[in-house]
Design a protein around this motif. Structure first.
Motif, short mmCIF file in Angstrom:
data_model
loop_
_atom_site.label_atom_id
_atom_site.label_comp_id
_atom_site.label_asym_id
_atom_site.label_seq_id
_atom_site.Cartn_x
_atom_site.Cartn_y
_atom_site.Cartn_z
N ARG A 15 66.94 77.11 33.97
CA ARG A 15 66.47 75.86 34.01
C ARG A 15 65.83 75.49 35.25
NH1 ARG A 15 70.77 73.60 31.39
NH2 ARG A 15 70.26 73.69 29.45
N GLU A 65 54.99 79.03 26.97
CA GLU A 65 56.03 78.35 27.31
C GLU A 65 57.50 79.05 27.07
OE1 GLU A 65 54.09 76.67 24.48
OE2 GLU A 65 52.58 76.86 25.96
N ASP A 66 57.33 80.02 26.24
CA ASP A 66 58.71 80.40 25.73
C ASP A 66 59.13 81.75 26.45
OD1 ASP A 66 59.02 78.60 23.91
OD2 ASP A 66 58.17 79.81 22.11
N LYS A 106 65.07 81.30 25.77
CA LYS A 106 66.17 81.49 24.99
C LYS A 106 67.01 82.65 25.42
CE LYS A 106 67.25 82.93 20.21
NZ LYS A 106 66.91 83.05 18.86
N GLY A 143 60.60 76.25 27.97
CA GLY A 143 61.51 76.78 27.15
C GLY A 143 62.07 78.22 27.41
#
Length: 177
Positions: free
Chosen positions: A85, A59-60, A94, A92
């Motif tokens: 997004r 997910e990251d 970063k 998710g």
């Protein structure tokens, strides 16, 4: 003999199904995520190059963005986050900003980051801006500071070096002990 033959067909079917699903996942990753993400990031002003990698959890996603000569850091950062997004959906991610910072700019940031943290806590961003300008004038650093509802954006430049910092305004209470 008939029983062995059915097991063999079943095993081949399972292997083929797994191979088909894995191949579909790879194609989806490449054409639904990787290409649109790369194209979107390269189309943003100030983004010199961008790469991304899967995190420890599927997910990251870590998105590495090299910024250069950004005129409006909040706009650029917002375009990056909104585009990510839109493409990544609920996954998710970063954003890790890379720039051509110098040791002198890093030292300057370490001296003034207290003003930023204090302003986030107290809400007195006008005082933060005054202090940043004062320190910048003393050290020959050009500083641009922006504040919105979610972040404090800082662009520092001196002698061809550029440093970009995006500091979240929210404090994660789970981290405070």
């Amino acid at each position: 003999m008939q029983r062995k033959y059915n097991w063999f067909i079943g095993l081949v079917s399972v292997v083929l199904t797994i191979a088909l699903l894995a191949g579909g996942q790879v194609l989806w990753q490449k054409y639904a995520v990787a290409k649109p993400l790369d194209k979107m990031l390269q189309g943003i002003d100030g983004v010199e190059r961008a790469t991304w990698e899967e995190g420890a959890k599927k997910e990251d996603v870590k998105i590495h963005v090299m910024l250069r000569q950004v005129g409006n850091l909040p706009k650029t950062y917002s375009e990056i986050t909104d585009g990510c997004r839109q493409i990544l959906g609920s996954r998710g991610f970063k954003i890790i900003i890379h720039d051509n910072r110098t040791p002198e700019l890093e030292q300057f940031y370490y001296r003034v980051h207290y003003f930023i943290q204090e302003a986030i806590f107290t809400g007195n961003f006008a005082l933060m801006a005054e202090r940043l300008e004062e320190q910048a004038a003393q050290n020959g650093v050009a500083v641009q500071a922006y504040v919105d509802a979610r972040h404090v954006y800082l662009k520092l430049t001196k002698d061809g070096g550029e440093m970009y910092e995006v500091v979240p305004r929210t404090v994660d209470s789970r981290e405070v002990k």
